[in-house]
Design a protein around this motif. Structure first.
Motif, PDB file in Angstrom:
ATOM      1  N   GLY A 150       0.816  -1.207   0.000  1.00 43.28           N
ATOM      2  CA  GLY A 150       0.000   0.000   0.000  1.00 43.28           C
ATOM      3  C   GLY A 150       0.849   1.255   0.000  1.00 43.28           C
ATOM      4  O   GLY A 150       0.535   2.234  -0.692  1.00 43.28           O
ATOM      5  N   TRP A 151       1.931   1.230   0.776  1.00 37.76           N
ATOM      6  CA  TRP A 151       2.842   2.384   0.808  1.00 37.76           C
ATOM      7  C   TRP A 151       3.496   2.570  -0.553  1.00 37.76           C
ATOM      8  O   TRP A 151       3.579   3.690  -1.046  1.00 37.76           O
ATOM      9  CB  TRP A 151       3.903   2.172   1.887  1.00 37.76           C
ATOM     10  N   ARG A 152       3.923   1.486  -1.183  1.00 33.73           N
ATOM     11  CA  ARG A 152       4.565   1.594  -2.493  1.00 33.73           C
ATOM     12  C   ARG A 152       3.599   2.176  -3.520  1.00 33.73           C
ATOM     13  O   ARG A 152       3.983   3.032  -4.326  1.00 33.73           O
ATOM     14  CB  ARG A 152       5.077   0.226  -2.962  1.00 33.73           C
ATOM     15  N   CYS A 189      13.244  -4.105  -4.994  1.00 28.06           N
ATOM     16  CA  CYS A 189      13.045  -4.518  -6.386  1.00 28.06           C
ATOM     17  C   CYS A 189      11.572  -4.423  -6.783  1.00 28.06           C
ATOM     18  O   CYS A 189      11.244  -4.047  -7.917  1.00 28.06           O
ATOM     19  CB  CYS A 189      13.551  -5.942  -6.604  1.00 28.06           C
ATOM     20  N   GLN A 190      10.676  -4.759  -5.840  1.00 24.66           N
ATOM     21  CA  GLN A 190       9.255  -4.611  -6.122  1.00 24.66           C
ATOM     22  C   GLN A 190       8.898  -3.139  -6.343  1.00 24.66           C
ATOM     23  O   GLN A 190       8.114  -2.804  -7.239  1.00 24.66           O
ATOM     24  CB  GLN A 190       8.437  -5.192  -4.975  1.00 24.66           C
ATOM     25  N   LEU A 191       9.480  -2.272  -5.535  1.00 25.53           N
ATOM     26  CA  LEU A 191       9.263  -0.834  -5.721  1.00 25.53           C
ATOM     27  C   LEU A 191       9.731  -0.400  -7.100  1.00 25.53           C
ATOM     28  O   LEU A 191       9.038   0.356  -7.794  1.00 25.53           O
ATOM     29  CB  LEU A 191       9.996  -0.058  -4.630  1.00 25.53           C
ATOM     30  N   THR A 192      10.887  -0.879  -7.510  1.00 22.18           N
ATOM     31  CA  THR A 192      11.423  -0.524  -8.826  1.00 22.18           C
ATOM     32  C   THR A 192      10.459  -0.904  -9.938  1.00 22.18           C
ATOM     33  O   THR A 192      10.247  -0.141 -10.890  1.00 22.18           O
ATOM     34  CB  THR A 192      12.780  -1.214  -9.048  1.00 22.18           C
ATOM     35  N   GLY A 193       9.852  -2.081  -9.809  1.00 21.89           N
ATOM     36  CA  GLY A 193       8.922  -2.535 -10.830  1.00 21.89           C
ATOM     37  C   GLY A 193       7.649  -1.712 -10.907  1.00 21.89           C
ATOM     38  O   GLY A 193       6.910  -1.805 -11.892  1.00 21.89           O
ATOM     39  N   GLU A 194       7.390  -0.904  -9.879  1.00 21.75           N
ATOM     40  CA  GLU A 194       6.168  -0.094  -9.829  1.00 21.75           C
ATOM     41  C   GLU A 194       6.437   1.388 -10.089  1.00 21.75           C
ATOM     42  O   GLU A 194       5.495   2.170 -10.206  1.00 21.75           O
ATOM     43  CB  GLU A 194       5.510  -0.276  -8.459  1.00 21.75           C
ATOM     44  N   VAL A 197       7.708   5.682 -15.243  1.00 26.50           N
ATOM     45  CA  VAL A 197       8.759   5.684 -16.259  1.00 26.50           C
ATOM     46  C   VAL A 197       9.722   6.869 -16.111  1.00 26.50           C
ATOM     47  O   VAL A 197      10.942   6.691 -16.210  1.00 26.50           O
ATOM     48  CB  VAL A 197       8.139   5.660 -17.674  1.00 26.50           C
ATOM     49  N   PRO A 198       9.246   8.105 -15.865  1.00 23.56           N
ATOM     50  CA  PRO A 198      10.200   9.219 -15.733  1.00 23.56           C
ATOM     51  C   PRO A 198      11.196   9.029 -14.588  1.00 23.56           C
ATOM     52  O   PRO A 198      12.351   9.447 -14.689  1.00 23.56           O
ATOM     53  CB  PRO A 198       9.295  10.431 -15.488  1.00 23.56           C
ATOM     54  N   VAL A 199      10.759   8.402 -13.504  1.00 20.73           N
ATOM     55  CA  VAL A 199      11.658   8.179 -12.367  1.00 20.73           C
ATOM     56  C   VAL A 199      12.691   7.113 -12.728  1.00 20.73           C
ATOM     57  O   VAL A 199      13.886   7.255 -12.425  1.00 20.73           O
ATOM     58  CB  VAL A 199      10.862   7.769 -11.122  1.00 20.73           C
ATOM     59  N   LEU A 221      18.362  -0.626  -5.924  1.00 21.49           N
ATOM     60  CA  LEU A 221      16.968  -0.869  -6.308  1.00 21.49           C
ATOM     61  C   LEU A 221      16.836  -1.970  -7.364  1.00 21.49           C
ATOM     62  O   LEU A 221      15.720  -2.309  -7.767  1.00 21.49           O
ATOM     63  CB  LEU A 221      16.341   0.417  -6.841  1.00 21.49           C
ATOM     64  N   GLY A 222      17.980  -2.472  -7.824  1.00 21.12           N
ATOM     65  CA  GLY A 222      17.923  -3.515  -8.825  1.00 21.12           C
ATOM     66  C   GLY A 222      17.561  -3.031 -10.216  1.00 21.12           C
ATOM     67  O   GLY A 222      17.050  -3.778 -11.038  1.00 21.12           O
TER      68      GLY A 222
END
Length: 225
Positions: A150-152, A189-194, A197-199, A221-222
């Motif tokens: 939820g935070w992500r 890594c899960q955060l990275t996948g979410e 695109v600009p970030v 962050l992988g």
């Protein structure tokens, strides 16, 4: 299709240069513009044949004239040349520089030139205040909350609106200890996948300098190239 554009003088004629990568929506292009370097003039709309159909510029002047990155906020009136690049400026900030009005620019380029609507771009003063709030939240909460889906989702939705706060993500990830990185790596890594695109683009650009804070954060962050 929308692309970030530069405007450079070719003799006496302004010439458009543009990014190869594009965006499907104008709002997404402005999010990318907010993270890009100051070399960009604005956003170009291209037709299905890839031909420039319209130039869109920020409605407020981009010249920094206050603390914490605040900008002058006056309406853009002209395209002023500086360091072999044109940038949108208000009349006062364009004074003394080679300049061309937006109407004249449209005639030179053969396409309409307009300022972005307020729905597409926040005022810079409001935007920078929101960015500071989001940046502080990421710095404070990342270590303890990144494993929470939820935070992500909340953070990624906020970064989509205010991608300049990516610097807060870089700082927060860089501040993690080595053990924290190991423990949190799956969640990172899960955060990275979410991430928007600009970030991700900001992180990948930072990887060009392996010693930079952005490169360190991207590695933790992988992020892949």
């Amino acid at each position: 299709m929308f692309r970030l554009i530069q405007l450079r003088p070719d003799g006496w004629t302004p010439t458009v240069y543009f990014e190869r990568d594009g965006y499907t929506a104008e709002e997404s292009a402005w999010a990318g513009y907010a993270l890009a370097s100051d070399d960009f003039f604005g956003v170009g709309r291209f037709d299905q044949q890839g031909i420039l159909a319209e130039v869109i510029v920020d409605p407020v002047c981009s010249v920094a004239n206050g603390p914490e990155g605040e900008h002058c906020q006056l309406p853009v009136a002209a395209a002023a040349g500086h360091d072999d690049l044109y940038r949108p400026r208000c009349a006062g900030c364009a004074e003394g520089l080679p300049e061309i009005t937006l109407t004249e620019l449209g005639l030179e380029l053969g396409v309409p030139v307009r300022t972005a609507g307020t729905s597409a771009r926040h005022g810079r003063r409001v935007r920078m205040r929101l960015v500071r709030i989001l940046t502080g939240r990421i710095r404070t909460e990342l270590a303890g909350h990144v494993a929470d889906p939820g935070w992500r989702r909340s953070i990624c939705a906020a970064l989509l609106k205010e991608p300049l706060a990516a610097d807060g993500l870089v700082e927060a990830v860089g501040a993690l200890g080595d053990k924290q990185v190991l423990d949190l790596f799956p969640a990172l890594c899960q955060l990275t996948g979410e991430l928007p695109v600009p970030v991700l683009r900001r992180l990948r650009e930072g990887m060009a300098d392996p010693a930079s804070p952005a490169a360190v954060a991207a590695f933790r962050l992988g992020v892949t190239g």
